[in-house]
Design an enzyme around this catalytic site. Structure first.
Site, PDB file in Angstrom:
ATOM      1  N   LEU A  20       0.764  -1.094   0.461  1.00  0.00           N
ATOM      2  CA  LEU A  20      -0.006  -0.149  -0.132  1.00  0.00           C
ATOM      3  C   LEU A  20       0.614   1.012  -0.063  1.00  0.00           C
ATOM      4  CD1 LEU A  20      -2.673  -1.028   3.209  1.00  0.00           C
ATOM      5  CD2 LEU A  20      -2.793  -1.387   0.396  1.00  0.00           C
ATOM      6  N   ASP A  63       2.396  -6.218   2.725  1.00  0.00           N
ATOM      7  CA  ASP A  63       3.011  -5.166   3.386  1.00  0.00           C
ATOM      8  C   ASP A  63       3.498  -6.329   4.900  1.00  0.00           C
ATOM      9  OD1 ASP A  63       2.409  -2.311   2.536  1.00  0.00           O
ATOM     10  OD2 ASP A  63       0.376  -2.767   2.339  1.00  0.00           O
ATOM     11  N   GLU A  68       6.284  -4.163  12.635  1.00  0.00           N
ATOM     12  CA  GLU A  68       5.790  -3.520  13.741  1.00  0.00           C
ATOM     13  C   GLU A  68       4.433  -2.757  13.816  1.00  0.00           C
ATOM     14  OE1 GLU A  68       8.065   0.760  15.659  1.00  0.00           O
ATOM     15  OE2 GLU A  68       6.980   0.998  12.960  1.00  0.00           O
ATOM     16  N   ASP A  69       3.832  -2.950  12.792  1.00  0.00           N
ATOM     17  CA  ASP A  69       2.517  -1.910  12.497  1.00  0.00           C
ATOM     18  C   ASP A  69       1.906  -3.106  13.709  1.00  0.00           C
ATOM     19  OD1 ASP A  69       2.741  -0.319  11.274  1.00  0.00           O
ATOM     20  OD2 ASP A  69       3.148  -0.915   9.345  1.00  0.00           O
ATOM     21  N   ARG A  88      -4.522  -5.201   5.429  1.00  0.00           N
ATOM     22  CA  ARG A  88      -3.460  -5.749   6.194  1.00  0.00           C
ATOM     23  C   ARG A  88      -3.902  -6.393   7.513  1.00  0.00           C
ATOM     24  NH1 ARG A  88       0.860  -1.839   7.407  1.00  0.00           N
ATOM     25  NH2 ARG A  88       1.916  -3.763   8.089  1.00  0.00           N
ATOM     26  N   ARG A 134      -5.109   5.298  10.392  1.00  0.00           N
ATOM     27  CA  ARG A 134      -4.701   4.246  10.293  1.00  0.00           C
ATOM     28  C   ARG A 134      -5.014   3.909  12.048  1.00  0.00           C
ATOM     29  NH1 ARG A 134      -2.258   1.261   6.687  1.00  0.00           N
ATOM     30  NH2 ARG A 134      -2.268   2.133   4.387  1.00  0.00           N
ATOM     31  N   HIS A 164       1.895   7.204   9.314  1.00  0.00           N
ATOM     32  CA  HIS A 164       2.140   6.888  11.076  1.00  0.00           C
ATOM     33  C   HIS A 164       3.009   7.462  11.459  1.00  0.00           C
ATOM     34  CE1 HIS A 164       2.090   2.719   8.665  1.00  0.00           C
ATOM     35  NE2 HIS A 164       1.041   3.140   9.972  1.00  0.00           N
ATOM     36  N   CYS A 249       9.521   0.369  11.351  1.00  0.00           N
ATOM     37  CA  CYS A 249       8.280  -0.497  11.121  1.00  0.00           C
ATOM     38  C   CYS A 249       8.911  -2.202  10.251  1.00  0.00           C
ATOM     39  CB  CYS A 249       7.931  -0.305  10.201  1.00  0.00           C
ATOM     40  SG  CYS A 249       8.122   0.375   8.653  1.00  0.00           S
TER      41      CYS A 249
END
Length: 255
Positions: A20, A63, A68-69, A88, A134, A164, A249
C-alpha cells in the site's frame, strides 16, 4: 544478568511491490534487492547483540514485512493491534504465540478500534499515539486502558501529513524527539523537539545505549547524531522507503 533484547522480524512477501502507498507516489520496487536489504538490516540487529525471532512469513500480504504495525510491546505486555486497513488485518495472525513465547502477556485491540503499531512512539513512560487514517480514537482509548494501569501516560497526536506517527518522529534514548518538521502537524506537542535536515533523519531505532540504526539516505542527519556522541549504523532500505517504510517498521524490539 539480564537476557539479551529480542527483535521480531518477518521476511518480505514476494508480492512486496504491491504494498500500500498513501502519501507518496508509487515507484517500482525491486523485490530481490528488498530481500537483500532486509537480510542486511536483520544482520545489523544481530551484530548489535539482539536475539532475532523470525515470525512466520505471510506471503499473501504485501505489507507483512512491516511487522511493527501488528503488535506494541510495553513492559512485557504485548498489545496485538487491529490494523486500520482491512487488507492488513490478516498480518496479526501468528503474532500472539510468538510474543507469548517471548515471555509477554497478551492483550488485544478489538473492533471498532483500529491501531497500527507505527502510530505508537514510546518515550519512557510517555506514549504518543498518532490519530489518523490507520489508528482511530477507539483504538487509542483501548490502548490507554491497557497501558495506563502499567504506569504509562498516553498522549494523542493528530497526524495528517504522513501514514504513521513514526513516519514523522522518533526519539533518542534521552527523550529528545527527532522530527522532520514539514511532516509534523504540531511540534509544540513534544517538549524536546529536534528538527532533522532530511526526512529519514527523523527515523531511528535505538539498539544500544549510544547506538542507533537509521536509513542510509540521510547523511547530514547521521553526521549530526554522530556529533552528539551516537554510533550510527546506516542501513540501505531504499525499496522499503518506496512503500512508506522506515527502519522502525521492519522489526518489533522487546527489551
Amino acid at each position: 544478568m539480564s537476557s539479551p533484547p529480542i527483535a521480531l522480524v518477518r521476511r518480505p512477501s514476494p508480492l512486496l511491490e504491491q504494498g500500500l502507498v498513501t502519501h507518496i507516489e508509487r515507484a517500482p520496487v525491486d523485490v530481490e534487492l528488498a530481500l537483500r536489504q532486509w537480510s542486511n538490516y536483520v544482520e545489523d540487529l544481530r551484530l548489535c547483540k539482539w536475539t532475532i525471532i523470525e515470525v512466520p512469513a505471510i506471503d499473501e500480504c504485501p505489507d507483512g514485512v512491516f511487522i511493527e504495525d501488528t503488535v506494541v510491546i510495553y513492559q512485557r505486555t504485548a498489545i496485538i493491534t487491529r490494523p486500520g486497513n482491512d487488507l492488513r488485518k490478516p498480518e496479526i495472525l501468528d503474532i500472539e504465540p510468538v510474543v507469548a513465547g517471548a515471555g509477554c502477556s497478551v492483550q488485544r485491540i478489538v473492533a471498532p478500534g483500529t491501531m497500527d503499531g507505527g502510530d505508537v512512539l514510546k518515550v519512557g513512560k510517555t506514549i504518543y499515539v498518532g490519530l489518523g487514517d490507520r489508528t482511530n480514537a477507539e483504538g487509542i482509548a483501548q490502548f490507554a486502558a491497557i497501558v495506563e494501569p502499567l504506569g504509562a501516560t498516553v498522549i494523542t497526536v493528530p497526524i495528517s501529513k504522513v501514514l504513521h506517527l513514526k513516519s514523522a518522529v522518533t526519539a533518542l534514548p534521552n527523550g529528545t524527539i527527532l522530527g522532520f518538521e514539514a511532516l509534523v502537524d504540531d511540534i509544540t506537542i513534544f517538549p524536546d523537539f529536534l528538527a532533522m535536515p532530511e526526512e529519514s533523519g527523523a527515523h531511528v531505532i535505538v539498539v544500544g545505549e549510544k547506538r542507533l540504526i537509521m536509513a542510509s539516505d540521510a547523511p547530514e542527519s547521521a553526521e549530526l547524531l554522530r556529533d552528539m556522541g551516537y554510533l550510527v549504523i546506516e542501513a540501505n532500505i531504499s525499496e522499503f522507503i518506496k512503500l512508506e517504510g522506515s527502519v522502525t517498521c521492519l522489526s518489533v524490539r522487546i527489551r
